[in-house]
Design an enzyme around this catalytic site. Sequence first.
Site, PDB file in Angstrom:
ATOM      1  CB  CYS A  91      -5.212   4.993  -1.720  1.00 48.72           C
ATOM      2  SG  CYS A  91      -6.018   3.947  -0.332  1.00 48.72           S
ATOM      3  CG  HIS A 343      -1.247   0.881  -1.554  1.00 55.24           C
ATOM      4  ND1 HIS A 343      -1.139   1.972  -1.734  1.00 55.24           N
ATOM      5  CD2 HIS A 343      -2.626   0.903  -1.134  1.00 55.24           C
ATOM      6  CE1 HIS A 343      -2.141   2.697  -1.680  1.00 55.24           C
ATOM      7  NE2 HIS A 343      -3.137   1.891  -1.339  1.00 55.24           N
ATOM      8  CB  CYS A 373      -9.526   1.750  -5.314  1.00 56.32           C
ATOM      9  SG  CYS A 373      -8.538   0.741  -4.274  1.00 56.32           S
TER      10      CYS A 373
END
Length: 387
Positions: A91, A343, A373
């Site tokens: 991520c 995302h 995160c």
Amino acid sequence: MKQAVIVDCIRTPMGRSKGGVFRNVRAETLSAELMKALLLRNPGVDPNTIEDVIWGCVQQTLEQGFNIARNASLLAGVPKTAGAVTVNRLCGSSMEALHQASRAIMTGMGDTFIIGGVEHMGHVPMNHGVDFHPGLAANVAKASGMMGLTAEMLGKLHGISREMQDQFAVRSHQRAHAASIEGRFANEIYAIEGHDANGALIKVDYDEVIRPETTLESLAGLRPVFDPANGTVTAGTSSALSDGAAAMLVMEEEKARALGLTIRARVRSMAVAGCDAAIMGYGPVPATQKALARAGLSIQDMDVIELNEAFAAQSLPCVKDLGLMDVVEDKVNLNGGAIALGHPLGCSGARISTTLINLMEHKDATLGLATMCIGLGQGIATVFERV
């Protein structure tokens, strides 16, 4: 030490992954359009001085495989003399790209970089081809590789109720919708071609994934999706699945000033940190603490904060332990977040940084923090300063 600065930053609109506006647009195209745009928007920068294109992407296979950074840069017409590398910190990939470029600039290993990232989650699913080593189970629970279950765990540990999650998700959609209709995303979105529901070619200049109709009542009717029997995390309180890219032009400060370029922000400090994979969503806390310490700053010094909303159950514990509960409405995710915007994994680090810089300009703020995160237990953070 030399200073790394952001000269420009843009993103694509966020397209819905299932049958959305970018269903017929490849990840390389999303990336290349932004690379071209950065050069068009900044004619004072000689493309032949670009040291490297550093591009984040998580699922590096199919159209995103074989070094999408190079494929996209060639597609964009970036001079062949520039290098190109694809990086993967899950991520945090495109924020990692920013960190790599910044470190290179600080150590004299180049003065002009294009960085960013992409993920077309509609074309290349998040779990495509993933095959964890069986021996990993000796050190990490299988559920630690299931992001939704890690959010459930983190939420339970911090007493985050279903109602708190629903409220946070509604806020995300409401703020993103308000930012959209009030034109606060206009400066960061670079319109590119996509297709409407009928297949007609259109210029897309809006985020498709925002759901302004979201209410507490509508979210209350959703069932837990990751732990149906005992869970609280629903699809409505999780980041949306979306397709998108984001990009930044990063330069050495003295070089940018010599060229008469407008400097939008300086990279003040950077950090990554690890945490237990079972609560991977907690990573922003130690990463932020390290980044702030390196800058000699405190969380109270931050005027604006972008925290990637992987899940409401994950974001709220970070907000709590970073000491931000009392200032959420004034400082945190003021234009909504990933619950509303989505995302796209490799894109998000550059996306939240781009949104942050635009918010800092809008509010005439001096210091800002972007943090997120990372799956399997990491966090990444960047402190920006307007100059």
